[in-house]
Scaffold this motif. Structure first.
Motif, PDB file in Angstrom:
ATOM      1  N   ALA A  82     -45.779  31.592 -23.653  1.00  0.00           N
ATOM      2  CA  ALA A  82     -46.468  32.156 -24.814  1.00  0.00           C
ATOM      3  C   ALA A  82     -47.961  32.300 -24.551  1.00  0.00           C
ATOM      4  O   ALA A  82     -48.582  33.303 -24.904  1.00  0.00           O
ATOM      5  N   ARG A  83     -48.554  31.267 -23.911  1.00  0.00           N
ATOM      6  CA  ARG A  83     -49.978  31.350 -23.590  1.00  0.00           C
ATOM      7  C   ARG A  83     -50.252  32.482 -22.606  1.00  0.00           C
ATOM      8  O   ARG A  83     -51.290  33.127 -22.659  1.00  0.00           O
ATOM      9  N   GLY A  84     -49.312  32.691 -21.718  1.00  0.00           N
ATOM     10  CA  GLY A  84     -49.508  33.716 -20.706  1.00  0.00           C
ATOM     11  C   GLY A  84     -49.470  35.130 -21.247  1.00  0.00           C
ATOM     12  O   GLY A  84     -50.201  36.003 -20.780  1.00  0.00           O
ATOM     13  N   ILE A  85     -48.628  35.361 -22.242  1.00  0.00           N
ATOM     14  CA  ILE A  85     -48.492  36.735 -22.738  1.00  0.00           C
ATOM     15  C   ILE A  85     -49.560  37.090 -23.773  1.00  0.00           C
ATOM     16  O   ILE A  85     -49.821  38.266 -24.013  1.00  0.00           O
ATOM     17  N   PHE A  86     -50.177  36.071 -24.394  1.00  0.00           N
ATOM     18  CA  PHE A  86     -51.268  36.366 -25.326  1.00  0.00           C
ATOM     19  C   PHE A  86     -52.595  36.194 -24.596  1.00  0.00           C
ATOM     20  O   PHE A  86     -53.429  35.353 -24.935  1.00  0.00           O
ATOM     21  N   ASP A  87     -52.752  37.009 -23.586  1.00  0.00           N
ATOM     22  CA  ASP A  87     -53.924  37.009 -22.735  1.00  0.00           C
ATOM     23  C   ASP A  87     -54.712  38.293 -23.000  1.00  0.00           C
ATOM     24  O   ASP A  87     -54.170  39.284 -23.493  1.00  0.00           O
ATOM     25  N   ARG A  88     -56.004  38.272 -22.672  1.00  0.00           N
ATOM     26  CA  ARG A  88     -56.875  39.426 -22.944  1.00  0.00           C
ATOM     27  C   ARG A  88     -56.355  40.697 -22.265  1.00  0.00           C
ATOM     28  O   ARG A  88     -56.566  41.801 -22.765  1.00  0.00           O
ATOM     29  N   GLU A 133     -43.589  41.162 -19.078  1.00  0.00           N
ATOM     30  CA  GLU A 133     -44.091  39.924 -18.486  1.00  0.00           C
ATOM     31  C   GLU A 133     -43.124  38.773 -18.719  1.00  0.00           C
ATOM     32  O   GLU A 133     -42.899  37.940 -17.830  1.00  0.00           O
ATOM     33  N   ILE A 134     -42.557  38.720 -19.919  1.00  0.00           N
ATOM     34  CA  ILE A 134     -41.578  37.665 -20.225  1.00  0.00           C
ATOM     35  C   ILE A 134     -40.368  37.780 -19.314  1.00  0.00           C
ATOM     36  O   ILE A 134     -39.888  36.780 -18.743  1.00  0.00           O
ATOM     37  N   ARG A 135     -39.861  38.962 -19.148  1.00  0.00           N
ATOM     38  CA  ARG A 135     -38.676  39.157 -18.317  1.00  0.00           C
ATOM     39  C   ARG A 135     -38.954  38.829 -16.852  1.00  0.00           C
ATOM     40  O   ARG A 135     -38.118  38.241 -16.161  1.00  0.00           O
ATOM     41  N   LEU A 136     -40.130  39.201 -16.379  1.00  0.00           N
ATOM     42  CA  LEU A 136     -40.494  38.875 -15.001  1.00  0.00           C
ATOM     43  C   LEU A 136     -40.627  37.374 -14.814  1.00  0.00           C
ATOM     44  O   LEU A 136     -40.206  36.821 -13.783  1.00  0.00           O
ATOM     45  N   ALA A 137     -41.231  36.689 -15.811  1.00  0.00           N
ATOM     46  CA  ALA A 137     -41.386  35.236 -15.720  1.00  0.00           C
ATOM     47  C   ALA A 137     -40.035  34.536 -15.751  1.00  0.00           C
ATOM     48  O   ALA A 137     -39.792  33.574 -15.011  1.00  0.00           O
ATOM     49  N   GLU A 138     -39.146  34.992 -16.626  1.00  0.00           N
ATOM     50  CA  GLU A 138     -37.809  34.403 -16.700  1.00  0.00           C
ATOM     51  C   GLU A 138     -37.035  34.628 -15.407  1.00  0.00           C
ATOM     52  O   GLU A 138     -36.309  33.739 -14.926  1.00  0.00           O
ATOM     53  N   ALA A 139     -37.204  35.817 -14.829  1.00  0.00           N
ATOM     54  CA  ALA A 139     -36.523  36.105 -13.561  1.00  0.00           C
ATOM     55  C   ALA A 139     -37.053  35.226 -12.437  1.00  0.00           C
ATOM     56  O   ALA A 139     -36.330  34.901 -11.479  1.00  0.00           O
ATOM     57  N   ALA A 140     -38.322  34.803 -12.568  1.00  0.00           N
ATOM     58  CA  ALA A 140     -38.923  33.938 -11.557  1.00  0.00           C
ATOM     59  C   ALA A 140     -38.620  32.468 -11.804  1.00  0.00           C
ATOM     60  O   ALA A 140     -39.087  31.602 -11.068  1.00  0.00           O
ATOM     61  N   GLY A 141     -37.880  32.187 -12.894  1.00  0.00           N
ATOM     62  CA  GLY A 141     -37.469  30.816 -13.166  1.00  0.00           C
ATOM     63  C   GLY A 141     -38.338  30.070 -14.144  1.00  0.00           C
ATOM     64  O   GLY A 141     -38.174  28.853 -14.302  1.00  0.00           O
ATOM     65  N   GLU A 142     -39.247  30.748 -14.814  1.00  0.00           N
ATOM     66  CA  GLU A 142     -40.108  30.094 -15.797  1.00  0.00           C
ATOM     67  C   GLU A 142     -39.304  29.737 -17.049  1.00  0.00           C
ATOM     68  O   GLU A 142     -38.671  30.586 -17.660  1.00  0.00           O
ATOM     69  N   ARG A 143     -39.338  28.450 -17.434  1.00  0.00           N
ATOM     70  CA  ARG A 143     -38.580  28.009 -18.614  1.00  0.00           C
ATOM     71  C   ARG A 143     -39.469  27.340 -19.664  1.00  0.00           C
ATOM     72  O   ARG A 143     -38.988  26.992 -20.737  1.00  0.00           O
ATOM     73  N   ASP A 144     -40.718  27.131 -19.340  1.00  0.00           N
ATOM     74  CA  ASP A 144     -41.645  26.499 -20.277  1.00  0.00           C
ATOM     75  C   ASP A 144     -42.104  27.545 -21.293  1.00  0.00           C
ATOM     76  O   ASP A 144     -42.932  28.407 -20.988  1.00  0.00           O
ATOM     77  N   LYS A 145     -41.586  27.469 -22.508  1.00  0.00           N
ATOM     78  CA  LYS A 145     -41.878  28.489 -23.509  1.00  0.00           C
ATOM     79  C   LYS A 145     -43.342  28.471 -23.936  1.00  0.00           C
ATOM     80  O   LYS A 145     -43.937  29.520 -24.207  1.00  0.00           O
ATOM     81  N   TYR A 172     -47.077  45.253 -26.767  1.00  0.00           N
ATOM     82  CA  TYR A 172     -45.799  44.545 -26.814  1.00  0.00           C
ATOM     83  C   TYR A 172     -44.882  44.928 -25.655  1.00  0.00           C
ATOM     84  O   TYR A 172     -44.103  44.103 -25.174  1.00  0.00           O
ATOM     85  N   THR A 173     -44.980  46.152 -25.192  1.00  0.00           N
ATOM     86  CA  THR A 173     -44.135  46.577 -24.072  1.00  0.00           C
ATOM     87  C   THR A 173     -44.471  45.793 -22.807  1.00  0.00           C
ATOM     88  O   THR A 173     -43.584  45.283 -22.115  1.00  0.00           O
ATOM     89  N   ARG A 174     -45.763  45.666 -22.522  1.00  0.00           N
ATOM     90  CA  ARG A 174     -46.182  44.911 -21.342  1.00  0.00           C
ATOM     91  C   ARG A 174     -45.886  43.425 -21.496  1.00  0.00           C
ATOM     92  O   ARG A 174     -45.537  42.739 -20.527  1.00  0.00           O
ATOM     93  N   GLN A 175     -46.021  42.902 -22.726  1.00  0.00           N
ATOM     94  CA  GLN A 175     -45.710  41.492 -22.955  1.00  0.00           C
ATOM     95  C   GLN A 175     -44.228  41.210 -22.696  1.00  0.00           C
ATOM     96  O   GLN A 175     -43.869  40.206 -22.073  1.00  0.00           O
ATOM     97  N   LEU A 176     -43.368  42.106 -23.186  1.00  0.00           N
ATOM     98  CA  LEU A 176     -41.932  41.929 -22.980  1.00  0.00           C
ATOM     99  C   LEU A 176     -41.594  41.990 -21.498  1.00  0.00           C
ATOM    100  O   LEU A 176     -40.781  41.183 -20.997  1.00  0.00           O
TER     101      LEU A 176
END
Length: 300
Positions: A109-115, A93-105, A87-91
């Motif tokens: 979600a697909r990106g953070i539930f990766d192997r 990743e979310i913050r990095l994606a949001e900082a990069a302008g990612e808005r597609d939830k 969960y720490t790495r997922q969080l």
């Protein structure tokens, strides 16, 4: 890791275990052979310290397979036994994606539930195709809660796990499975029926002496024979906890470290804490009883 071929008979299985410095009787070797050939879990019960866990370690070494161990305990859950998410790495990743302008939830979600965010626990590690075939040791199952047995039964039947976010992960080759229990509680019949069963008993004197020759070779031959005779007699007494083979090995090695070449009552009294693990047992044996057992061991 390239695994070795499975033994084709009981004699080869005995030789396989011997190559791993495990002194087995023919009944145990037969159970191991059948479990390997029939691809069935081997359920081993017996007192603590008789060598149940060591069988899995020896099989991993001699078959050239990776060893995966699940140590059971009260309160063991699937997050500790099967898988969990980082969960720490997922969080992060979310913050990095949001900082990069990612808005597609949905994409996020697909990106953070990766192997790469999946934390594989022992059961998932054992069926993972990465690393090759495994030996899975489920140690002291009797310490786990009964609901855990129900899940384990399903896994042992299909050798696959469905992770909602990823899909189904199947074992390319079922692991060799060894399940141990010290019988602090009864294991459910449904799981017993899924396994091949063997009770691992204390060894007889000749086999225990052969074990000491392998595991405590620094001890004098006379000392080893007397240690075995002493311990064999001790196991016939009404003790709170009888010494296992592991304790016999430790005691013989400890006496050898003290430069003993044979048993004497004083040295026995001084080292009983290596052999016996409860004060009531030590107090009962120390003194006259220990001297009598030493005399019997020497006479034998």
């Amino acid at each position: 890791m390239n695994g070795s071929a499975l033994p084709v008979g009981v004699d080869e299985t005995l030789a396989l275990l011997a190559r791993g410095d495990y002194v087995a009787d023919r009944a145990l070797a037969t159970a191991v052979h059948l479990a390997l050939r029939m691809q069935r879990p081997l359920f081993l019960e017996g007192e603590a310290g008789v060598g149940k866990t060591e069988i899995a370690k020896v099989l991993a070494r001699t078959l050239g397979r990776r060893m995966v161990r699940l140590q059971c305990y009260d309160g063991l859950d699937l997050a500790s036994a099967l898988y969990d998410w980082n969960y720490t790495r997922q969080l992060l990743e979310i913050r990095l994606a949001e900082a990069a302008g990612e808005r597609d939830k949905d994409r996020l979600a697909r990106g953070i539930f990766d192997r790469r965010f999946l934390i594989e626990r022992p059961l998932l590690q054992a069926i993972s195709p990465e690393g090759g075939p495994a030996v899975l040791l489920i140690d002291e199952l009797d310490r786990a809660d009964e609901p855990f047995e129900a899940f384990l039964l399903e896994l042992l039947a299909d050798w696959q796990v469905t992770i909602p976010e990823l899909g189904t992960i199947r074992a390319a080759e079922p692991p060799v499975v060894v399940i141990t229990s010290n019988r602090t509680r009864e294991i459910h019949d449904a799981l017993r029926r899924r396994c091949l069963y063997h009770w691992v008993d204390f060894p007889d004197a000749a086999r225990e002496r052969a074990i000491l020759a392998l595991k405590a070779p620094q001890a004098a031959e006379k000392l080893s024979w007397q240690v075995v005779a002493f311990v064999q007699r001790l196991r016939q007494m009404d003790l709170f906890k009888m010494p296992g083979v592991a304790e016999t090995i430790d005691w013989c090695a400890a006496l050898a470290h003290l430069d003993a070449t044979e048993l004497d009552p004083q040295r026995v009294d001084e080292t009983l804490g290596v052999l016996l693990k409860y004060q009531d047992d030590i107090a009962r044996i120390r003194g006259e009883q220990a001297a009598a057992l030493v005399a019997e061991a020497k006479a034998g």
